[in-house]
Design a protein around this motif. Structure first.
Motif, short mmCIF file in Angstrom:
data_model
loop_
_atom_site.label_atom_id
_atom_site.label_comp_id
_atom_site.label_asym_id
_atom_site.label_seq_id
_atom_site.Cartn_x
_atom_site.Cartn_y
_atom_site.Cartn_z
N VAL A 173 -41.20 -39.93 86.99
CA VAL A 173 -40.84 -38.57 87.40
C VAL A 173 -39.78 -38.06 86.44
O VAL A 173 -38.72 -38.67 86.28
N ASP A 174 -40.08 -36.94 85.80
CA ASP A 174 -39.13 -36.31 84.88
C ASP A 174 -38.19 -35.42 85.70
O ASP A 174 -38.58 -34.33 86.13
N ALA A 175 -36.98 -35.92 85.92
CA ALA A 175 -35.97 -35.14 86.64
C ALA A 175 -34.74 -34.99 85.75
O ALA A 175 -33.60 -34.99 86.23
N MET A 176 -35.01 -34.86 84.46
CA MET A 176 -33.92 -34.78 83.48
C MET A 176 -33.40 -33.35 83.33
O MET A 176 -33.97 -32.41 83.86
N ASP A 177 -32.32 -33.24 82.58
CA ASP A 177 -31.73 -31.91 82.36
C ASP A 177 -31.74 -31.52 80.88
O ASP A 177 -31.02 -30.62 80.48
N ASN A 178 -32.53 -32.23 80.08
CA ASN A 178 -32.60 -31.86 78.67
C ASN A 178 -33.93 -32.32 78.08
O ASN A 178 -34.54 -33.27 78.57
N PHE A 179 -34.34 -31.63 77.02
CA PHE A 179 -35.65 -31.92 76.44
C PHE A 179 -35.65 -33.12 75.52
O PHE A 179 -36.70 -33.72 75.29
N ASN A 180 -34.50 -33.47 74.98
CA ASN A 180 -34.47 -34.67 74.13
C ASN A 180 -34.96 -35.88 74.91
O ASN A 180 -35.81 -36.64 74.42
N VAL A 181 -34.44 -36.07 76.10
CA VAL A 181 -34.87 -37.21 76.92
C VAL A 181 -36.27 -36.97 77.48
O VAL A 181 -37.06 -37.90 77.60
N ARG A 182 -36.58 -35.72 77.79
CA ARG A 182 -37.95 -35.44 78.29
C ARG A 182 -38.99 -35.90 77.28
O ARG A 182 -40.02 -36.46 77.66
N TYR A 183 -38.74 -35.64 76.01
CA TYR A 183 -39.72 -36.06 75.00
C TYR A 183 -39.77 -37.59 74.90
O TYR A 183 -40.84 -38.15 74.63
N LEU A 184 -38.65 -38.26 75.12
CA LEU A 184 -38.68 -39.73 75.15
C LEU A 184 -39.53 -40.22 76.33
O LEU A 184 -40.32 -41.16 76.20
N LEU A 185 -39.36 -39.57 77.48
CA LEU A 185 -40.15 -39.94 78.65
C LEU A 185 -41.64 -39.70 78.39
O LEU A 185 -42.49 -40.51 78.77
N ASN A 186 -41.92 -38.58 77.74
CA ASN A 186 -43.31 -38.24 77.43
C ASN A 186 -43.94 -39.31 76.54
O ASN A 186 -45.04 -39.80 76.78
N ARG A 187 -43.17 -39.70 75.50
CA ARG A 187 -43.64 -40.74 74.57
C ARG A 187 -43.89 -42.05 75.32
O ARG A 187 -44.89 -42.73 75.13
N SER A 188 -42.95 -42.39 76.18
CA SER A 188 -43.05 -43.63 76.93
C SER A 188 -44.25 -43.62 77.87
O SER A 188 -44.96 -44.62 78.02
N ALA A 189 -44.47 -42.47 78.53
CA ALA A 189 -45.62 -42.35 79.42
C ALA A 189 -46.92 -42.54 78.65
O ALA A 189 -47.84 -43.20 79.11
N VAL A 190 -46.97 -41.97 77.45
CA VAL A 190 -48.16 -42.12 76.60
C VAL A 190 -48.31 -43.59 76.20
O VAL A 190 -49.40 -44.17 76.31
N ASP A 191 -47.22 -44.21 75.76
CA ASP A 191 -47.28 -45.62 75.32
C ASP A 191 -47.71 -46.55 76.44
O ASP A 191 -48.46 -47.49 76.22
N HIS A 192 -47.19 -46.30 77.64
CA HIS A 192 -47.51 -47.17 78.78
C HIS A 192 -48.77 -46.73 79.52
O HIS A 192 -49.19 -47.40 80.46
#
Lengths: 90, 247
Positions: B124-143
């Motif tokens: 669940v993306d409950a972040m407050d910035n896009f830098n970490v959102r893109y990390l989460l996105n990458r991680s979701a893709v990888d996993h």
């Protein structure tokens, strides 16, 4: 009948309170430029230098994303253009 | 298997035909990562805990500040200065002591995210910035696990569900870095969006309904409207362009 451009809430202060602006143009970019002629401050907000779309804003035409070449997207009378803002808060 | 207590505790949602006992068992067996325990993370965590998600892993490195309290409803006045994950652990455990809460007091970085995500069914993306959102996105893709995106500003919010390799991801519409900012926000906005994210998570885990995929839902609390726009997967996407999802 022109093209209806739905201005983002944050831009209404630059468009004399107008949320929906009817405008002429064959592309999204032409429409936005026409609005900017009437409302120069709106133009400063929506365009970056070199006339690129401010990357914090997104364009949707008739309910679909216009990404990636938003400003070049061809449109016709009766189309709906929505400007939305990228949100980063959580 | 559901216990007698489970059947009582979740009685009203087990009554929903789309959930039933089988759906409740799926919720009980799920392991969910909530990235960020702030404005969006609070309602999402509350509702997922109440719904009986078996394990909720919470990640946040921040401490509670007085300026958080207008929207971050997991944290109360007496929690000021306390680690957010500790504050959240206490509230969620009191709400539902039969689930596991795993607090992770770390700042999400590229080099620790894979470890943080390990073993989770979704993010669940409950972040407050896009830098970490893109990390989460990458991680979701990888996993190859879903990402449930949410973001807010003022009275506006948006939500989208991403099934990597199958549907558009956050990077599919990348237009450049988004500067970090102190966003204005009223607490009801993340409440609305967090509830939508939690709904999507429950639907995904129980396998019911139409997910918010290839479309983004925009909430405008000023006009009190919801609008939906179609999003297209980008075949040249830097994150998901080269992968095929699970069929």
């Amino acid at each position: 009948m022109g093209i209806k451009v739905h201005v983002h809430q944050s831009h209404v202060q630059y468009t004399n309170g107008e949320r929906i602006i009817e405008v002429e143009g064959h592309t999204v970019g032409a429409c936005l430029k026409n609005i900017a002629v009437k409302y120069p401050e709106f133009g400063k907000q929506i365009f970056e230098k070199q006339g690129k779309l401010n990357h914090l804003f997104e364009i949707y035409v008739n309910g679909e994303s216009a990404y990636p070449k938003e400003l070049e997207k061809e449109i016709k009378d009766g189309d709906d253009v929505y400007i939305t803002r990228l949100l980063s808060g959580g | 298997m559901l216990t007698k207590r489970d059947r009582n505790l979740y009685d009203r949602q087990i009554m929903i035909p789309e959930i039933g006992e089988k759906g409740q068992e799926r919720l009980n067996q799920a392991k969910v990562l909530i990235a960020g325990v702030g404005g969006l993370g609070s309602p999402t965590a509350f509702y997922l805990a109440a719904a009986g998600i078996g394990t909720i892993r919470l990640v946040d490195y921040d401490v509670v500040d007085i300026s958080n309290l207008n929207r971050q409803i997991l944290h109360w006045d007496g929690d000021i200065g306390r680690e957010k994950v500790d504050s959240a652990l206490e509230k969620l455990s009191r709400l539902n002591p039969s689930i596991n809460i795993e607090p992770v007091r770390e700042k999400i970085r590229e080099d620790n995210l894979s470890r943080i995500v390990e073993g989770c069914n979704l993010i669940v993306d409950a972040m407050d910035n896009f830098n970490v959102r893109y990390l989460l996105n990458r991680s979701a893709v990888d996993h190859q696990i879903p990402l449930f995106h949410g973001a807010v500003r003022g009275f506006e919010g948006r939500a989208m569900t991403i099934l990597p390799g199958q549907t558009a991801c956050l990077m599919c519409m990348y237009r450049g870095p988004v500067p970090e900012e102190k966003s204005p926000v009223i607490g009801v906005t993340p409440a609305v969006i967090g509830a939508i994210q939690a709904t999507e998570v429950i639907k995904f885990l129980t396998g019911v309904g139409q997910l918010l995929t290839n479309r983004i839902l925009l909430f405008d609390g000023i006009d009190m409207t919801f609008k939906e726009f179609r999003i297209n997967r980008n075949p040249h996407c830097m994150h998901c362009g080269n992968i095929k999802g699970k069929e």
